[in-house]
Design a protein around this motif. Structure first.
Motif, PDB file in Angstrom:
ATOM      1  N   ALA A 112       7.655   5.864   4.380  1.00 34.10           N
ATOM      2  CA  ALA A 112       6.713   4.944   3.750  1.00 34.10           C
ATOM      3  C   ALA A 112       5.386   5.659   3.532  1.00 34.10           C
ATOM      4  O   ALA A 112       4.946   6.432   4.386  1.00 34.10           O
ATOM      5  N   ASN A 113       4.759   5.403   2.416  1.00 34.16           N
ATOM      6  CA  ASN A 113       3.510   6.081   2.074  1.00 34.16           C
ATOM      7  C   ASN A 113       2.497   5.023   1.655  1.00 34.16           C
ATOM      8  O   ASN A 113       2.643   4.404   0.592  1.00 34.16           O
ATOM      9  N   PHE A 114       1.495   4.816   2.513  1.00 44.36           N
ATOM     10  CA  PHE A 114       0.450   3.830   2.222  1.00 44.36           C
ATOM     11  C   PHE A 114      -0.877   4.534   2.060  1.00 44.36           C
ATOM     12  O   PHE A 114      -1.265   5.349   2.906  1.00 44.36           O
ATOM     13  N   PHE A 115      -1.600   4.214   0.992  1.00 42.54           N
ATOM     14  CA  PHE A 115      -2.910   4.813   0.724  1.00 42.54           C
ATOM     15  C   PHE A 115      -3.985   3.746   0.878  1.00 42.54           C
ATOM     16  O   PHE A 115      -3.925   2.681   0.251  1.00 42.54           O
ATOM     17  N   GLY A 116      -4.980   4.021   1.744  1.00 43.42           N
ATOM     18  CA  GLY A 116      -6.042   3.054   2.019  1.00 43.42           C
ATOM     19  C   GLY A 116      -7.135   3.090   0.972  1.00 43.42           C
ATOM     20  O   GLY A 116      -8.112   3.842   1.107  1.00 43.42           O
ATOM     21  N   ARG A 117      -6.995   2.268  -0.021  1.00 39.55           N
ATOM     22  CA  ARG A 117      -7.973   2.246  -1.124  1.00 39.55           C
ATOM     23  C   ARG A 117      -9.229   1.453  -0.787  1.00 39.55           C
ATOM     24  O   ARG A 117     -10.308   1.759  -1.280  1.00 39.55           O
ATOM     25  N   GLU A 118      -9.073   0.404   0.037  1.00 41.41           N
ATOM     26  CA  GLU A 118     -10.221  -0.433   0.367  1.00 41.41           C
ATOM     27  C   GLU A 118     -10.177  -0.805   1.834  1.00 41.41           C
ATOM     28  O   GLU A 118      -9.103  -0.885   2.439  1.00 41.41           O
ATOM     29  N   ALA A 119     -11.355  -1.046   2.408  1.00 40.37           N
ATOM     30  CA  ALA A 119     -11.482  -1.282   3.841  1.00 40.37           C
ATOM     31  C   ALA A 119     -11.188  -2.743   4.180  1.00 40.37           C
ATOM     32  O   ALA A 119     -12.105  -3.545   4.406  1.00 40.37           O
ATOM     33  N   VAL A 120      -9.920  -3.087   4.207  1.00 40.83           N
ATOM     34  CA  VAL A 120      -9.473  -4.420   4.607  1.00 40.83           C
ATOM     35  C   VAL A 120      -8.156  -4.273   5.378  1.00 40.83           C
ATOM     36  O   VAL A 120      -7.604  -3.175   5.463  1.00 40.83           O
ATOM     37  N   ASN A 121      -7.664  -5.365   5.904  1.00 43.70           N
ATOM     38  CA  ASN A 121      -6.363  -5.373   6.565  1.00 43.70           C
ATOM     39  C   ASN A 121      -5.274  -5.628   5.529  1.00 43.70           C
ATOM     40  O   ASN A 121      -5.329  -6.617   4.791  1.00 43.70           O
ATOM     41  N   HIS A 122      -4.285  -4.751   5.475  1.00 47.66           N
ATOM     42  CA  HIS A 122      -3.217  -4.859   4.485  1.00 47.66           C
ATOM     43  C   HIS A 122      -1.918  -5.265   5.180  1.00 47.66           C
ATOM     44  O   HIS A 122      -1.588  -4.761   6.248  1.00 47.66           O
ATOM     45  N   THR A 123      -1.173  -6.158   4.543  1.00 52.50           N
ATOM     46  CA  THR A 123       0.142  -6.563   5.025  1.00 52.50           C
ATOM     47  C   THR A 123       1.147  -6.436   3.886  1.00 52.50           C
ATOM     48  O   THR A 123       0.930  -6.989   2.805  1.00 52.50           O
ATOM     49  N   SER A 124       2.204  -5.705   4.128  1.00 49.22           N
ATOM     50  CA  SER A 124       3.276  -5.533   3.147  1.00 49.22           C
ATOM     51  C   SER A 124       4.612  -5.648   3.874  1.00 49.22           C
ATOM     52  O   SER A 124       4.664  -5.788   5.100  1.00 49.22           O
ATOM     53  N   PHE A 125       5.694  -5.582   3.094  1.00 49.02           N
ATOM     54  CA  PHE A 125       7.023  -5.685   3.668  1.00 49.02           C
ATOM     55  C   PHE A 125       7.943  -4.653   3.028  1.00 49.02           C
ATOM     56  O   PHE A 125       7.830  -4.362   1.836  1.00 49.02           O
ATOM     57  N   ILE A 126       8.844  -4.109   3.841  1.00 47.27           N
ATOM     58  CA  ILE A 126       9.902  -3.224   3.356  1.00 47.27           C
ATOM     59  C   ILE A 126      11.227  -3.937   3.587  1.00 47.27           C
ATOM     60  O   ILE A 126      11.509  -4.391   4.701  1.00 47.27           O
ATOM     61  N   ARG A 127      12.033  -4.046   2.544  1.00 46.88           N
ATOM     62  CA  ARG A 127      13.319  -4.730   2.642  1.00 46.88           C
ATOM     63  C   ARG A 127      14.443  -3.714   2.477  1.00 46.88           C
ATOM     64  O   ARG A 127      14.413  -2.888   1.560  1.00 46.88           O
ATOM     65  N   VAL A 128      15.432  -3.787   3.374  1.00 48.85           N
ATOM     66  CA  VAL A 128      16.576  -2.881   3.353  1.00 48.85           C
ATOM     67  C   VAL A 128      17.851  -3.715   3.260  1.00 48.85           C
ATOM     68  O   VAL A 128      18.060  -4.628   4.071  1.00 48.85           O
ATOM     69  N   LYS A 129      18.705  -3.404   2.285  1.00 50.20           N
ATOM     70  CA  LYS A 129      19.990  -4.083   2.131  1.00 50.20           C
ATOM     71  C   LYS A 129      21.108  -3.071   2.314  1.00 50.20           C
ATOM     72  O   LYS A 129      20.976  -1.900   1.952  1.00 50.20           O
ATOM     73  N   THR A 130      22.238  -3.552   2.877  1.00 47.27           N
ATOM     74  CA  THR A 130      23.385  -2.689   3.145  1.00 47.27           C
ATOM     75  C   THR A 130      24.621  -3.243   2.452  1.00 47.27           C
ATOM     76  O   THR A 130      24.580  -4.315   1.822  1.00 47.27           O
TER      77      THR A 130
END
Length: 240
Positions: free
Chosen positions: A159-177
């Protein structure tokens, strides 16, 4: 791994319509959806529904209260669930803190608990600043890169996250099999981006996984100095 439940909202009044405004909660493991209909008309057997997704972030019992805000006041709705260890040994990526304009790049590994080969069919992220990369660095890879042999632990992506702005970030990664009876695996990703100068660690947690008796494993830990001054690290101790 998410579990979804559907909640029915009934309007007991025979004379007044019920307007549903919003739903709020206090925890980060219960996620309510929008109402199927925001107005429940007066009359017998009038109702609507909304969904609640339970996505535990650790083992143990979790309780919460959802507040349903309506034209007739606010109503409390109790929810609870028990989180158990993930059979794929995947954990949420929580607690990371990076300086502004820095990158957070955790490695995502997955364990196959089955007797047959596990095939990853789809993997994607929800956030605009969060991207998934193959370990080879290429845009595409062969099918074998997404195969995990029985009882094998394998890195599947970064996973590669770039901090563009000074806030709290929440995202999700979904994996299917390829296992139809296995629900999608959802990994919450929470990153705090700070403008404060100082020392930042490359990992929020060192996870050594499961080791055999007498086995040794080492993990790299990088320290970033975002301040304009040199910092001398004298000693690093470990408390267990």
């Amino acid at each position: 791994m998410p579990q979804l439940f559907t909640v029915k909202v009934i309007n007991p009044s025979r004379t007044q319509n019920l307007h549903l405004n919003s739903i709020s909660g206090e925890s980060h493991v219960f996620h309510p959806s929008f109402f199927k209909s925001k107005v429940v008309k007066a009359g017998e057997d009038e109702w609507t529904t909304f969904d609640v997704v339970f996505l535990p972030r650790g083992p143990g019992l979790v309780r919460d209260t959802l507040y349903i805000h309506t034209s007739h006041g606010t109503f409390d709705f109790k929810v609870q669930g028990v989180g158990v260890p993930n059979p794929f040994r995947m954990r949420p990526l929580l607690g990371a803190k990076i300086p502004l304009n820095a990158t957070y790049s955790p490695l995502i590994t997955m364990y196959n608990p089955f007797e047959t080969t596990l095939q990853i069919t789809e993997m994607y992220s929800s956030g605009g600043d969060l991207h998934l990369e193959l370990l080879s660095g290429q845009l595409q890879g062969s099918k074998s890169l997404w195969e995990i042999r029985p009882y094998e632990t394998k890195p599947i992506a970064r996973a590669n996250f770039f901090g563009r702005e000074a806030v709290n970030h929440t995202s999700f990664i979904r994996v299917k099999t390829n296992l139809g009876d296995t629900p999608s695996i959802v990994l919450p990703v929470e990153v705090e981006v700070s403008e404060t100068s100082g020392l930042y660690l490359s990992r929020e947690l060192l996870d050594f996984g499961i080791l055999k008796s007498g086995e040794t494993k080492s993990l790299p830990l990088f320290v970033l100095n975002s301040s304009p001054h040199t910092v001398h690290i004298k000693v690093c101790t470990c408390i267990i």
